[in-house]
Structure formats: C-alpha cells, structure tokens
Design an enzyme around this catalytic site. Structure first.
Site, PDB file in Angstrom:
ATOM      1  N   HIS A   1      12.218 -31.394 -66.187  1.00 28.37           N
ATOM      2  CA  HIS A   1      13.472 -30.835 -66.682  1.00 28.37           C
ATOM      3  C   HIS A   1      14.705 -31.362 -65.945  1.00 28.37           C
ATOM      4  CE1 HIS A   1      10.417 -27.693 -67.710  1.00 28.37           C
ATOM      5  NE2 HIS A   1      11.016 -27.800 -68.891  1.00 28.37           N
TER       6      HIS A   1
ATOM      7  N   ASP B   1     -20.450 -38.726 -31.999  1.00 28.37           N
ATOM      8  CA  ASP B   1     -21.784 -39.205 -32.350  1.00 28.37           C
ATOM      9  C   ASP B   1     -21.992 -40.663 -31.946  1.00 28.37           C
ATOM     10  OD1 ASP B   1     -24.254 -39.771 -33.457  1.00 28.37           O
ATOM     11  OD2 ASP B   1     -23.903 -38.570 -35.243  1.00 28.37           O
TER      12      ASP B   1
ATOM     13  N   HIS C   1     -25.524 -42.613 -33.364  1.00 29.59           N
ATOM     14  CA  HIS C   1     -25.775 -43.375 -34.596  1.00 29.59           C
ATOM     15  C   HIS C   1     -25.368 -44.842 -34.497  1.00 29.59           C
ATOM     16  CE1 HIS C   1     -21.446 -43.040 -35.319  1.00 29.59           C
ATOM     17  NE2 HIS C   1     -21.562 -43.812 -36.376  1.00 29.59           N
TER      18      HIS C   1
ATOM     19  N   HIS D   1     -25.172 -48.744 -37.553  1.00 29.59           N
ATOM     20  CA  HIS D   1     -24.276 -49.909 -37.526  1.00 29.59           C
ATOM     21  C   HIS D   1     -24.920 -51.143 -36.904  1.00 29.59           C
ATOM     22  CE1 HIS D   1     -21.181 -47.249 -38.856  1.00 29.59           C
ATOM     23  NE2 HIS D   1     -21.048 -46.625 -37.705  1.00 29.59           N
TER      24      HIS D   1
ATOM     25  N   ASP E   1     -21.059 -45.701 -42.708  1.00 29.09           N
ATOM     26  CA  ASP E   1     -20.807 -44.273 -42.545  1.00 29.09           C
ATOM     27  C   ASP E   1     -20.637 -43.563 -43.881  1.00 29.09           C
ATOM     28  OD1 ASP E   1     -20.925 -44.314 -39.778  1.00 29.09           O
ATOM     29  OD2 ASP E   1     -18.791 -44.729 -39.545  1.00 29.09           O
TER      30      ASP E   1
END
Length: 448
Positions: A102, A204, A207, A212, A363
């Site tokens: 508007h 973490d 991992h 990886h 990931d």
C-alpha cells in the site's frame, strides 16, 4: 512445555524429541531466541549512515540500520499497516523503506514517513507516532560484532558475554586494526535441527578424523594424524574444551599455529603470525598471544553464533522449524592482514566450509540424518548421549571456564544442553542462572 526430563547433564543424556517436537521448537523461539543476545551484523557490513543489513532473530525478519549519528538500530522488517515485508534486499543503503502493498514508507530511524491518500482515506486522523517500525528492544556492539535482544529485561551484552570475552578477544582484539567479514553471505538450507550443528562445532573433536577423513587428507598441510581414523593414541593434552561461561564455549589447540593447518600453502600465514606475534602478546598477554592467537579455535556464543579463527569462517544458524535451518557463512579477516592473505583466506574458506565446502558437505549429511532419525514414532522416544569424559574437568591456570583437557571430549556439548535447558525452564531472565566458572578475576581477587 516442561523440559526437565528431556536433558540430564549428570549423565549426558538428551531425549531425541528435542530435535523434532514442534511444541519444543515454539518454546525455543520464545525462551531462547526471544531472550538471548543474537548476532545481527558486523560493523564492516554497515559502515555508513543509512547502510542496512537484513537478517533474522529466530524466525523474525529484522533490518539493521546505521543511523545518521553513527549509532545502530534494528527493526522488525514488517509494515505496521497490514504486515507485509518492507525490505526485500539483503543489504544496501536507503533513505527510506517502502511497502510494496500500500506504499507506506518508513525512515531509517523507524518513523512512519509517508502514507498514500493520508488525508483523503484517513481524513487526516492517522496518528503516525503509533505506527512506526517496531524496534528490537536492545542493540549493542562488542568490538565490531552487533547483537540484538528482544527482551528489555535481559542483562547487558557485556554481562551476557562474560568471561567468553577472554577467548573472543583472541580474534577480535589481537591487533589494533580490528576485523571484517569479507565476501558475500553464503546461504545454505540444511534439513537439520539448529542445535545439532551448534553442538557439532562447539566441542565435537571426536568426529574430525572420522567424518572428515577424506577432506583432511585432501587439504591439510600439517600433521594432524592424532585425530585420524583408527588412531588410538590421539594427543588429548594438545588442546582444551572450555565451557561454563554462561553457555558460551571454546574448543582450542594451544600451539599458536594450527589455525593455518588446512591451507595448501601455510607459509604466508605463518610469516604473518611471526611478524605480528609481539603485538598480539602485548595486547593479549603471554598466554593468549603465544598459545591461542594463531591456533585453531572454535568459539561458540550461545545460542547460534560460531566462528573459527584459523579456518577463518564466521557463521550464524537461523532456525526455520524443528527440522530445518538456514546457515549463513562468511570469511573473517583481521584488517591489518595484507590483501593477498585476505584473498587466500576467502578462497580457502570457500574450499573448506560453505556451499561447496569439503567439511560442510560431510557435516550436512550427518546432521540431516541425525535429525531425520529422531522424527519417527519410536525413534523420538529414544535418547542420545554426550557422556564422554564425564567428571573430568576443572580449573586451569591462566584460562577462565570449566575446562576438560583435549579436543576429543563431549564436555562442551553437555554445557550447551545445560544452558538450553536453563533457558527453556525459565519464565524470565530473573530465573536464568549466570555463571562464569573459574573466573580469572575472582582468582586474582583471592590471590590478592
């Protein structure tokens, strides 16, 4: 919703329902994202008056605007007439923001500036002062990082950050020139609950050599074999897992150089560190200047801001429901760096993390699977555990926080879920505990 039984920090247990439940998610928007200080923008993104940057606080669309006097304000990106979005651009410079529906327009200070047919349709009776943009209750800056908070009763940003500033300053204040975000915002939608990527990065280290392994072999230039697949003799003393800082955390090496382990040619970066090390020590002190500046550090500001000096990425996770996020990533540089090093950092950040990043692809797949495997009727009744190295933390000379030795630990994740639970159970900020465990300031006071 009562979340008392959903997290048990004494055993490291979490109910899988916290990753899939819609009622839990709605409560998170109110008690976590509606209460905590959330990252809005870096000062480098809005340097001039009327510069703006569009972002989110939880699922609320927000415009961050540099004012004429140099201050920063933030407003909900919604027209106060019929609720349409008033800004569609990601960033820019604007003297006003006009609704496409508007035609109502708003000034950079949030005031309602123009209303089509105001006299004819409203008979001159519209009180513009009641229809300005809705401001974010608190906006504050810490060394280039601009945060916002919806709750006027929230503690100051300085108090909220607490002793986490000890670790933040390793990147934000090591050299006098400060920092900047470079490159465009790298936006990626992931089908994961927002808590999972935060806990993955906050602590973490477990991992790294598994998830990886391929990426590490492809890009690393320094020996990180202690974290490799199948290795049973990882150096648990090579770093620290730091928590107990109002929900904020750090995961860090202590060698002063490992931040550049994932560069094809680390020599220019190592030369830069050597040349500027005396300045960093002068500004940060010997402990941080020698052991932390230049090391790989994962820094988490609760609930959804993370950045990694060394790999030099800076990231915020915007929730889009219990099972989806929009992940925004930038490269972060020190302004005193030579231009060629800044360019190398941006290239390497895109190689390792981001839309085509080797690590993010690993990931993203794992975290999406963890989310999906918590949605079923039976799986949502199951638990998961972050119970590694329970009860093996304490004070460490020269560092604030409750600290567990090593990078392979789930110490930080337990503190992340503890803080989440504390916010979810609190009806207001007065019910949220504040703690900076093993604060250096308190230890110095006792010694004195």
């Amino acid at each position: 919703m009562d979340v008392a039984d959903l997290v048990d920090t004494s055993t490291g247990r979490q109910s899988r329902s916290i990753y899939s439940s819609e009622p839990i998610y709605r409560q998170e928007l109110e008690r976590v994202f509606g209460r905590c200080w959330l990252f809005l923008a870096h000062t480098s993104q809005i340097p001039q008056p009327n510069d703006f940057f569009r972002t989110y606080m939880g699922e609320d669309d927000v415009i961050v605007i540099r004012q004429k006097d140099g201050s920063v304000k933030a407003f909900l990106n919604t027209c106060t007439h019929r609720g349409n979005r008033i800004c569609r651009a990601d960033r820019g410079n604007a003297r006003s923001f006009t609704c496409n529906y508007h035609g109502w327009s708003f000034a950079p200070d949030g005031a309602l500036a123009g209303v089509p047919l105001e006299n004819e349709a409203y008979f001159g009776e519209l009180d513009r002062s009641k229809f300005g943009l809705v401001p974010v209750a608190q906006v504050a800056e810490y060394k280039g990082l601009i945060f916002g908070n919806f709750d006027p009763a929230a503690p100051s940003l300085e108090d909220y950050l607490g002793d986490a500033k000890f670790y933040l300053d390793v990147w934000l204040d090591a050299l006098p020139g400060g920092t900047s975000l470079v490159g465009e915002t790298q936006k990626m939608v992931l089908n994961t609950n927002w808590k999972l990527p935060v806990e993955n990065v906050c602590g973490d280290g477990y991992h790294l050599g598994w998830a990886h392994a391929g990426a590490m072999m492809a890009v690393q230039s320094m020996d990180l074999s202690g974290l490799s697949v199948g290795n049973s003799s990882a150096n648990l003393e090579g770093g620290l897992s730091v928590a107990g800082l109002n929900g904020h955390m750090a995961l860090t090496f202590l060698d002063g150089v490992s931040g550049y382990a994932f560069y094809p040619d680390p020599k220019p970066m190592l030369d830069y560190l050597e040349a500027n090390r005396p300045t960093a020590i002068e500004r940060l002190g010997k402990t941080r200047g020698e052991q932390l500046w230049g090391s790989q550090i994962n820094i988490t500001i609760f609930p959804n801001l993370q950045f990694l000096p060394g790999l030099n990425w800076f990231r915020v996770y915007h929730p889009k429901g219990p099972g989806q996020i929009e992940q925004w990533t930038w490269a972060m540089v020190e302004n005193d760096m030579p231009e060629e090093i800044k360019a190398t950092i941006l290239d390497n950040q895109c190689l390792t993390f981001g839309l085509a990043g080797l690590f993010d692809n690993d990931d993203g797949d794992n975290l999406a699977a963890c989310t999906e495997q918590s949605r079923g009727w039976r799986t949502s009744q199951m638990d998961v555990y972050t119970n590694m190295a329970l009860g093996r933390s304490g004070a460490r000379e020269g560092f604030p926080g409750d600290i567990a030795a090593g990078l392979v630990s789930e110490h930080n994740q337990r503190y992340f879920y503890r803080r989440w639970q504390e916010h979810m159970q609190a009806s207001s900020w007065s019910d949220v505990p504040a703690y900076n465990l093993n604060s250096l300031a308190s230890r110095e006071a006792v010694d004195a």
